[in-house]
Write an enzyme that holds these catalytic residues in place. Structure first.
Site, PDB file in Angstrom:
ATOM      1  N   LEU A  79       0.801  -1.218   0.000  1.00  0.00           N
ATOM      2  CA  LEU A  79       0.000   0.000   0.000  1.00  0.00           C
ATOM      3  C   LEU A  79       0.837   1.273   0.000  1.00  0.00           C
ATOM      4  O   LEU A  79       0.414   2.296  -0.523  1.00  0.00           O
ATOM      5  CB  LEU A  79      -0.922   0.016   1.231  1.00  0.00           C
ATOM      6  CG  LEU A  79      -2.028  -1.044   1.253  1.00  0.00           C
ATOM      7  CD1 LEU A  79      -2.778  -0.995   2.578  1.00  0.00           C
ATOM      8  CD2 LEU A  79      -2.987  -0.848   0.094  1.00  0.00           C
ATOM      9  N   GLY A  80       2.001   1.231   0.592  1.00  0.00           N
ATOM     10  CA  GLY A  80       2.807   2.441   0.603  1.00  0.00           C
ATOM     11  C   GLY A  80       3.938   2.348   1.600  1.00  0.00           C
ATOM     12  O   GLY A  80       4.089   1.365   2.328  1.00  0.00           O
ATOM     13  N   ASP A 107       1.540  12.314  15.571  1.00  0.00           N
ATOM     14  CA  ASP A 107       1.812  12.457  14.145  1.00  0.00           C
ATOM     15  C   ASP A 107       0.502  12.626  13.370  1.00  0.00           C
ATOM     16  O   ASP A 107       0.296  12.022  12.322  1.00  0.00           O
ATOM     17  CB  ASP A 107       2.588  11.241  13.625  1.00  0.00           C
ATOM     18  CG  ASP A 107       3.270  11.523  12.277  1.00  0.00           C
ATOM     19  OD1 ASP A 107       3.432  12.710  11.934  1.00  0.00           O
ATOM     20  OD2 ASP A 107       3.623  10.556  11.587  1.00  0.00           O
ATOM     21  N   GLY A 163       6.563   4.974   4.225  1.00  0.00           N
ATOM     22  CA  GLY A 163       6.859   6.279   4.782  1.00  0.00           C
ATOM     23  C   GLY A 163       8.086   6.225   5.651  1.00  0.00           C
ATOM     24  O   GLY A 163       8.873   5.274   5.614  1.00  0.00           O
TER      25      GLY A 163
END
Length: 915
Positions: A21-22, A137, A24
């Site tokens: 999905l991604g 965050d 970071g």
């Protein structure tokens, strides 16, 4: 979702990984399937976050806390674990884009959708904080727009990552959305509120509140500058200002935020609601101690070097035309008030002169609340220094020349209170706290000065403890000690000191009859002020007072060593604690030179540019004006009303002019003790009938926005827009109110005002507007010398003569709601037999709200209480704004790094330089 990459794990724990999905800064995110077939999101944290076994256990303990969060509005945490010593978190899968992706591709969120997003995400914070978790965050990419509404994700992960220094390699959080305290390694629920507000700014505008750029640039903006809320809808902007306060204590809690959002969502913003400013607490204590009379000698200019009306002054020519009355009229009063002033009795009023409003002319650039490093107007532009820094510069050297029409009040920090003195003293004297020397709304923020932090309250706000910064020195190199601050406070209470304030005298729990360090040297004051060591000073008050930080910014806390104190002569030989020292002092001139023992390492607020200052007082106005125009002076008096047209006709001069809104307000008091004003609807009819556009012309503030609230926009906090105030008046609504109050044909009323041209013009405007609805007003014009004590400020006189309408002027000691409202709205401040500032507000429920606000230590709750006071006053129709006050200032040709101080209503001397 994208296919798995080489090296991606096929599974994590009992969860099969089906897609990527991604990725970071914290780790990679995968789509997975649970053993029961439920789709899940798996965050596998980077290997660098894995430490030894102890650290991994600590991570798991912290991350497990996130599982306690209630599931509404959040993506629930399903499991926390480790695989090959690499931590992971499994959460509910939300099938929808992130807020970051949506705004980037589709544009900002608008209308009701934005308010729903705000309420839902704030509610998620309530759940997160209720479980004892700090998100740390919160940002647009951590808000997912699922099919059933927004969901907040990743709560608790940042806290888990920050569990130990060995598990993090840098700042935990996303800098563009981090609160100031997070850069110092601190985080709390208030930090999430700050980040939430930044996320909402991004959602509403597509831009970060503090812009983008390199980490040091963004950090600087967050720590020092105002956010850009210029495109944020009006119903959200005040809440976001509050949440983006630099001081975490000033921000609302998540619970308060949700309540305010619901309230804002059900109340349409007024068409002319003034721009919001950050919340900040307020200064007067219970019982309302007040400073010395700020009206100068009977209206003599008592403003800053530019003669403006600021911080409670009643002086300052402010572009007006009325000549000052004889000095002798109130000089005795100023000397007596120090010893005899009753609790809460002040003589602060507005300037007796008119001003010209020019800030928002259609052909000139407008500010958006930016500061020095914001996108500022050009160095030479009209209004450039109101909310930004004009001609920004870091150049050092040269002499800054100030010319003032005011007389020199004093150079002794313990014996001054006029705004021009308070502006000057910060150059050579440092108080425990100070107002932040920056333009715009941020300039109303109180920050530590000599103290290393704001005060620490205890005993419900009755005790306040401050600790001095390490390494502080006087100009002779000797150390600044806590006992020197104590001596400074006590010496300022001498009855012979005619000019200083009475705030500390009335607040501190001093022995009865105490008369200061000179006249009561053997009286023990340790119960009120204690210095247990060289750096600690403890103040004990008679009653809880929630905003004592505002009081100790007064120059009474500028330290004075007892061994160097020469009493009444000390003003000639002040031992400097600031970046400058007194080189010479005469009756009308002060020369300052650099203090070689001042250290920037101990002073985060001052960055002195000139090598010296020359300040001249008592300069004839025409001479001061000439010198300011031709460039032989850098700061001078405000522009006289007759000179305004000529100045504006000269493009070069106009480019150096500024017209800031000050804290001053022209008021109409409606006395409920005089029939038929004892009936609320009869009072309301007056408010509805007032032609505010005509009144601003009468007062000489032509193009100013008409008042929409009792308090002007420069007062910190949320403003209540009074629905009964209309630019041209509302005669139809006024007539309906007259029917409801049993006076369908109108009635007769008396109006009293001072014998001044502007007040006479305003009285005639009131008379004309009320005549349109059948209220026949007779006018009484009273000499200035007798107005306050004998007529307009005497409840007995008003009652005896049946006077129901009284012209008033008011400006607080500094820009916050308590300073403005405590003396004009508290019925216990009414002195029936002699002078009173309040002659019309007699509402017990308002008194109770004032008491609650003075004791409330939570900044957001306190701000809400003051907002309720303002709303209650509007509902009672007993105190009405007629015009906000504005001076016209002129910057010198060589003045650099110039901005208007929202506290003093004049150019801030502390930050200026010369080009």
């Amino acid at each position: 979702m994208r296919p798995l990459r080489p090296g991606d794990p096929p599974s994590v724990g009992s969860y099969e990984i089906t897609g990527f999905l991604g990725e970071g800064g914290q780790g990679s995110v995968y789509l997975g399937v649970s053993p029961s077939g439920e789709r899940v999101a798996i965050k596998l944290l980077h290997a660098r976050f894995a430490g030894d076994a102890t650290e991994v256990r600590r991570f798991r303990r912290e991350a497990e806390a996130a599982r306690r969060v209630a599931e509404f509005c959040t993506a629930r945490v399903l499991e926390v674990g480790t695989v090959h010593d690499q931590p992971y978190i499994v959460g509910e899968y939300v099938d929808g884009p992130s807020l970051q992706h949506h705004v980037t591709t589709e544009g900002p969120v608008r209308g009701p959708a934005l308010m729903r997003l705000a309420v839902t995400t704030a509610t998620a914070l309530v759940a997160i904080h209720g479980a004892g978790v700090v998100h740390r965050d919160f940002k647009p990419s951590n808000v997912l727009l699922g099919p059933d509404g927004p969901r907040v994700i990743d709560f608790g992960i940042a806290r888990a990552l920050d569990a130990s220094h060995s598990m993090t390699t840098g700042i935990v959080g996303t800098p563009a959305f981090m609160a100031p305290e997070q850069f110092l390694g601190e985080a709390a629920p208030a930090s999430d509120v700050f980040a939430w507000a930044g996320t909402m700014v991004f959602a509403a505008t597509g831009r970060a509140a503090f812009g983008v750029g390199a980490l040091p640039v963004v950090m600087h903006r967050i720590l020092n500058l105002d956010p850009d809320l210029s495109k944020v809808p009006g119903e959200l902007a005040p809440l976001l200002w509050a949440c983006l306060s630099k001081d975490a204590r000033r921000r609302p809690t998540a619970e308060q935020l949700v309540r305010d959002l619901i309230r804002a969502g059900t109340t349409a913003p007024a068409a002319q609601t003034p721009p919001p400013v950050p919340l900040r607490p307020s200064p007067h204590p219970a019982g309302g101690p007040a400073g010395r009379p700020r009206e100068g000698p009977a209206g003599h200019p008592a403003g800053g070097p530019a003669g403006g009306t600021a911080g409670g002054t009643a002086g300052g020519t402010a572009g007006g035309t009325e000549p000052p009355p004889p000095v002798a009229a109130t000089t005795p009063l100023r000397r007596v008030r120090k010893a005899l002033i009753p609790i809460g009795a002040a003589v602060t009023t507005l300037a007796v002169t008119a001003a010209i409003w020019l800030v928002r002319q259609a052909d000139q650039p407008g500010g958006t609340g930016g500061t020095a490093a914001s996108a500022a107007p050009s160095p030479a532009a009209f209004g450039a220094a109101v909310e930004n820094v004009a001609n920004p510069s870091t150049k050092t050297g040269g002499t800054l020349r100030v010319v003032s029409a005011s007389t020199l009040e004093s150079t002794d920090p313990g014996n001054m209170y006029a705004p021009h003195s308070l502006n000057m003293v910060r150059l050579y004297g440092r108080s425990l706290t100070m107002f932040k020397p920056v333009p715009g709304a941020a300039g109303t923020q109180i920050v530590p000065d000599l103290a290393e932090s704001l005060g620490v309250p205890s005993d419900g706000g009755k005790t306040w403890t401050y600790k001095l910064r390490d390494g502080l020195k006087y100009q002779d190199g000797s150390p600044i000690l806590a006992k020197d601050v104590k001596h400074a406070v006590l010496r300022s209470m001498d009855p012979d000191f005619a000019n200083g304030s009475a705030h500390l005298d009335l607040l501190l729990d001093l022995p009865t009859g105490y008369q200061g360090a000179y006249k009561s040297p053997r009286v023990s004051t340790d119960a009120a002020v204690e210095t247990p060591d060289d750096r600690t000073i403890i103040f004990r008050l008679k009653a809880p007072y929630s905003t004592f930080d505002q009081v100790v910014q007064l120059p009474e806390t500028v330290p004075v060593p007892a061994t160097k104190d020469t009493g009444a002569r000390y003003g000639k030989s002040v031992l400097a604690s600031g970046p400058y020292r007194l080189e010479s002092v005469t009756d009308n001139k002060v020369v300052l030179a650099r203090n070689e023992h001042w250290s920037a390492a101990t002073d985060p607020n001052r960055r002195p540019l000139p090598d010296s200052y020359e300040l001249e007082y008592g300069v004839p106005p025409e001479d001061a004006d000439r010198r300011l125009r031709d460039g032989t002076a850098d700061v001078g008096p405000s522009v006289a009303g007759d000179d305004v047209p000529g100045l504006l006709a000269d493009p070069a001069l106009k480019a150096r002019a500024d017209a800031p809104v000050t804290t001053g307000v022209r008021l109409l008091a409606i006395n409920p003790e005089i029939p038929p004003f004892d009936r609320p609807d009869c009072r309301r009819a007056v408010v509805q009938a007032l032609d505010l556009s005509a009144l601003r012309l009468a007062y000489g503030v032509g193009q100013a926005p008409v008042p929409t609230s009792l308090l002007p926009p420069t007062i910190s906090g949320r403003r209540h827009a009074d629905p009964d105030l209309h630019p041209e008046g509302d005669p139809r609504a006024a007539r309906q109110s007259l029917v409801r109050c049993g006076q369908p044909n109108g009635f007769k009323a008396k109006y009293v005002h001072r014998d001044l041209p502007a007040e006479a013009r305003a009285a005639e405007a009131v008379q004309k507007a009320l005549a349109e609805v059948g209220i026949d007003v007779s006018l009484e014009r009273v000499p200035i010398a007798e107005f306050h004590e004998k007529k307009g400020g005497s409840p007995d006189y008003l009652k005896e003569h049946g006077t129901g309408l009284i012209a008033k002027g008011w400006s607080p000691d500094w820009p916050d709601p308590e300073s403005f409202l405590s003396l004009v709205a508290d019925s216990r401040q009414i002195n029936e037999e002699s002078y009173s500032i309040n002659v019309s507000v007699r509402v017990r429920s308002i008194d109770d709200l004032i008491d609650q606000a003075r004791k409330e230590l939570n900044g957001s709750e306190r701000a809400e209480l003051w907002s309720r006071v303002e709303r209650s006053l509007a509902d009672e129709h007993v105190l009405v704004p007629m015009a906000w006050q504005v001076p016209l200032l002129l910057r010198g040709r060589n003045a650099a790094n110039v901005h208007v101080s929202p506290v003093y209503g004049d150019y801030d001397l502390l930050t200026m330089g010369v080009s």
